[in-house]
Design a protein around this motif. Sequence first.
Motif, short mmCIF file in Angstrom:
data_model
loop_
_atom_site.label_atom_id
_atom_site.label_comp_id
_atom_site.label_asym_id
_atom_site.label_seq_id
_atom_site.Cartn_x
_atom_site.Cartn_y
_atom_site.Cartn_z
N GLN A 115 0.75 2.39 6.02
CA GLN A 115 1.40 2.33 4.72
C GLN A 115 2.34 1.14 4.67
O GLN A 115 2.99 0.79 5.65
CB GLN A 115 2.18 3.62 4.47
CG GLN A 115 2.84 3.70 3.09
CD GLN A 115 3.56 5.03 2.89
OE1 GLN A 115 3.51 5.90 3.77
NE2 GLN A 115 4.22 5.19 1.77
N GLY A 116 2.38 0.46 3.52
CA GLY A 116 3.27 -0.68 3.35
C GLY A 116 2.62 -2.02 3.60
O GLY A 116 3.24 -3.06 3.38
N GLU A 117 1.35 -2.03 4.02
CA GLU A 117 0.65 -3.31 4.17
C GLU A 117 0.39 -3.93 2.80
O GLU A 117 0.26 -3.22 1.80
CB GLU A 117 -0.68 -3.11 4.91
CG GLU A 117 -0.54 -3.04 6.41
CD GLU A 117 -1.80 -3.51 7.13
OE1 GLU A 117 -2.74 -3.96 6.45
OE2 GLU A 117 -1.82 -3.43 8.37
N LEU A 175 0.81 -1.21 0.00
CA LEU A 175 0.00 0.00 0.00
C LEU A 175 0.85 1.26 0.00
O LEU A 175 1.75 1.42 0.83
CB LEU A 175 -0.91 0.03 1.23
CG LEU A 175 -2.24 -0.72 1.13
CD1 LEU A 175 -2.90 -0.79 2.49
CD2 LEU A 175 -3.15 -0.02 0.13
N GLY A 176 0.55 2.16 -0.95
CA GLY A 176 1.12 3.49 -0.92
C GLY A 176 0.37 4.36 0.08
O GLY A 176 -0.66 3.96 0.64
N LEU A 177 0.84 5.56 0.27
CA LEU A 177 0.29 6.44 1.30
C LEU A 177 -1.18 6.76 1.07
O LEU A 177 -2.00 6.65 1.98
CB LEU A 177 1.10 7.73 1.38
CG LEU A 177 0.61 8.77 2.41
CD1 LEU A 177 0.63 8.18 3.80
CD2 LEU A 177 1.46 10.03 2.33
N GLN A 178 -1.54 7.13 -0.17
CA GLN A 178 -2.92 7.56 -0.44
C GLN A 178 -3.92 6.43 -0.20
O GLN A 178 -4.94 6.61 0.47
CB GLN A 178 -3.04 8.08 -1.86
CG GLN A 178 -4.43 8.66 -2.17
CD GLN A 178 -4.48 9.31 -3.54
OE1 GLN A 178 -3.50 9.35 -4.28
NE2 GLN A 178 -5.65 9.84 -3.89
N ALA A 235 -3.40 3.73 1.61
CA ALA A 235 -3.35 3.36 3.03
C ALA A 235 -4.25 4.27 3.85
O ALA A 235 -4.97 3.82 4.74
CB ALA A 235 -1.91 3.44 3.54
N GLN A 236 -4.24 5.56 3.53
CA GLN A 236 -5.11 6.50 4.24
C GLN A 236 -6.57 6.20 3.95
O GLN A 236 -7.42 6.28 4.85
CB GLN A 236 -4.77 7.93 3.83
CG GLN A 236 -3.42 8.40 4.35
CD GLN A 236 -3.03 9.78 3.83
OE1 GLN A 236 -3.53 10.23 2.79
NE2 GLN A 236 -2.13 10.45 4.52
#
Length: 247
Positions: free
Chosen positions: A204-206, A192-195, A197-198
């Motif tokens: 982030q990173g899952e 997952l990227g930041l956007q 993930a939010q």
Amino acid sequence: MASESVGYLAIADHYRRLIADRQIADGQRLPSVRKIADQWHVATKTAQRALQVLRMEGFASPVTGLGYAASFRPHESAVLRVKVNGTRQRGEQYAEGDEALILSAEVTPTTGPAGDVLGVEPGSPGILRTGMVKRGDKVIRMSHSWFPVELADLVPELLTVESTAPGNVARIEAATGRHTVVTADHFTVDLLGLQLAQSFGVPQGEPILARTTVRHDGLGVIEYGTTWFPRHVVLAVEYTDAADHAN
């Protein structure tokens, strides 16, 4: 090698093997759409679809103004193909109480591989619809769908944030007379990227399951979309034997 009945997948398979066997080196220019069409005695649309398959599978990358170059990085990805004869129902079946939302619907410059898949120059306008599905307070699905910009006048619903039956692909088919003959789904696991993930409300990173879908009518792409599913969401696919079903 040339055949009037050859399909785009056979052409893609031919170049995939050459790239994988290093007969075409990583970074080497691939034949142009016109050259492939001439060599295989097929329409340019068929040649373009073959190159798009290679692009989607990571065996080709677009080079601005020059067509495509071979790309083979075996440690980054491996493609396993499953061919299914039949029609996949559109979308997923949601539980009672799930909330499907269209977040945006607009004409915007194509980004990433969208222009390439739609058959237009990168940065050319396309129709982008973004959406999500919520189950309670959790987001269980995020999606981006691109459509050719010329459909905006024919199917004005593409530019609204409403999602009603029978769905936009069905509206496109009714308005244009085009009919989906191939639906290609590509699944991959990413981080997952930041956007995103939010949006999913997780770190982030899952890991994330990404499904890329291309709907094609044999002449051009009707829809190109990406759908993301977070951890703990199971995407269940059921297959019905057509012969048994007929009995």
